[in-house]
Design an enzyme around this catalytic site. Structure first.
Site, PDB file in Angstrom:
ATOM      1  N   LYS A 137       0.808  -1.068   0.080  1.00 58.65           N
ATOM      2  CA  LYS A 137       0.159   0.120  -0.129  1.00 58.65           C
ATOM      3  C   LYS A 137       0.754   1.212  -0.030  1.00 58.65           C
ATOM      4  O   LYS A 137       0.488   2.236  -0.735  1.00 58.65           O
ATOM      5  CB  LYS A 137      -0.923  -0.170   1.164  1.00 58.65           C
ATOM      6  N   LYS A 229      -2.989  -9.337 -10.664  1.00 57.03           N
ATOM      7  CA  LYS A 229      -4.472 -10.104 -10.166  1.00 57.03           C
ATOM      8  C   LYS A 229      -5.544  -8.839 -10.999  1.00 57.03           C
ATOM      9  O   LYS A 229      -5.227  -7.866 -11.339  1.00 57.03           O
ATOM     10  CB  LYS A 229      -4.569  -9.685  -8.657  1.00 57.03           C
ATOM     11  N   LYS A 232      -9.724  -3.366 -10.012  1.00 57.29           N
ATOM     12  CA  LYS A 232     -10.495  -2.316 -10.518  1.00 57.29           C
ATOM     13  C   LYS A 232      -9.734  -1.094 -10.671  1.00 57.29           C
ATOM     14  O   LYS A 232     -10.043  -0.222 -11.611  1.00 57.29           O
ATOM     15  CB  LYS A 232     -11.522  -1.841  -9.294  1.00 57.29           C
TER      16      LYS A 232
END
Length: 365
Positions: A137, A229, A232
């Protein structure tokens, strides 16, 4: 509000996990908007199967949105409010029954944050530093440490402490089982360690050790790049397929899906044939069969087009009812809010009782 019934999935129920009577199964999903195929096969279809299985009628199922966690990355209030509703609509459209499961927003229950602080006081900085997800992150290397001046300066505390809130989410309901993907295994291990530290510190066996319930489906990768992966946030949205998309949109994205130049028999080999293997994984997840059995079923195929056509047909059929239910729900957001409010009332009853017990154990009663 009357909504279209989502068809049942009797073929998959027989393969669903069965839990001991009195179990509590808990998991939250990030409210980041509409659900994509990877979310569905990696989490929601499994949640639906286990919660709708009559053999699990004596167990409790708690699902919802991790909207407090979303604050580490979402700063647009209107976007977050809409995404929370989209996530609830997606859960229901996927077939999760709000009459059989508790569906709610994490932020509706103040005890999540309250328990998180108590557990934070028991968690070492070293344990948090060893987590790998905060590094992803924060966009730093896995070998980096929070204690470096540059990283320390640019890493938000919420990103570092995220796993403690996650542990509080799970432990607040004394959860016994947690459906997780491979990328969450480390966080659940930390959760068990925190529960053990709490029990040892306060000389109790209050928190059970939650067990990991790994989904049978592998990670679904981008249709355009098998190295990442399905997401969105992918710049190339042709690689991400949403459950709300029309049959034409689904077919168009599958036609563009990456495969390879190998001709003849189709086989599963993520290293040699990552694109084909990703499509086989999707077929495996949608048909509720193992990869091995899926490959046997595909022995007659000799072209990538045959495989793409099959995947298209399976996805269109799987999402046909879900898409319609989702669209109906999003036309009446007050109904979505009612479901979340009812779920929060049920969750609050459990959370408040457990929180009072925690307060008594630590001397805050």
């Amino acid at each position: 509000m009357m909504i279209r019934s989502v068809r049942t999935y009797s073929s998959s129920i027989s393969n669903a996990a069965v839990f001991p009577s009195g179990s509590t199964v808990f998991s939250l999903i990030q409210p980041t908007g509409k659900i994509h195929l990877g979310n569905y096969l990696g989490a929601l279809s499994n949640w639906r199967d286990i919660s709708n299985d009559e053999r699990n009628s004596e167990s409790r199922f708690i699902f919802g949105t991790a909207d407090l966690h979303a604050l580490t990355s979402v700063t647009d209030p209107a976007k977050l409010k809409n995404s929370r509703r989209e996530a609830i609509a997606s859960l229901i459209a996927a077939g999760i029954d709000p009459e059989r499961s508790i569906i709610y927003h994490q932020s509706s229950i103040a005890e999540h944050s309250q328990l998180s602080w108590i557990l934070t006081c028991l968690t070492s900085m070293g344990a948090l530093n060893r987590m790998t997800q905060w590094k992803s992150k924060a966009k730093v290397e896995e070998t980096d440490s929070i204690f470096g001046d540059e990283i320390l300066g640019k890493t938000k505390a919420g990103v570092l402490c995220y796993p403690v809130l996650q542990a509080a989410d799970i432990l607040l309901y004394k959860s016994t089982h947690v459906p997780v993907g491979d990328d969450q295994a480390q966080h659940l291990e930390l959760c068990r360690n925190i529960a053990s530290i709490f029990n040892s510190t306060y000389k109790s066996n209050f928190f059970p050790m939650p067990k990991s319930l790994f989904t049978a489906n592998k990670k679904i990768m981008s249709l355009r790049s098998s190295e990442k992966k399905m997401s969105k946030s992918d710049v190339d949205q042709n690689g991400c397929l949403y459950i709300t998309e029309s049959p034409d949109q689904i077919a168009k994205k599958l036609r563009k899906a990456t495969t390879d130049s190998i001709q003849g028999r189709l086989y599963f080999d993520p290293e040699e044939r990552p694109g084909v293997s990703n499509l086989i994984n999707i077929v495996s997840g949608l048909t509720r069969k193992s990869v091995e059995d899926t490959v046997k079923d595909l022995e007659y195929m000799r072209s990538h087009k045959q495989l793409k056509d099959l995947v298209t047909d399976l996805i269109v059929e799987e999402f046909k009812d879900q898409r319609l239910v989702y669209e109906e729900l999003m036309k009446d957001v007050s109904y979505i809010d009612q479901i979340a409010d009812r779920g929060a009332e049920k969750a609050k009853k459990i959370a408040s009782v457990n929180m009072r017990a925690v307060e008594k154990l630590i001397g805050l009663d």
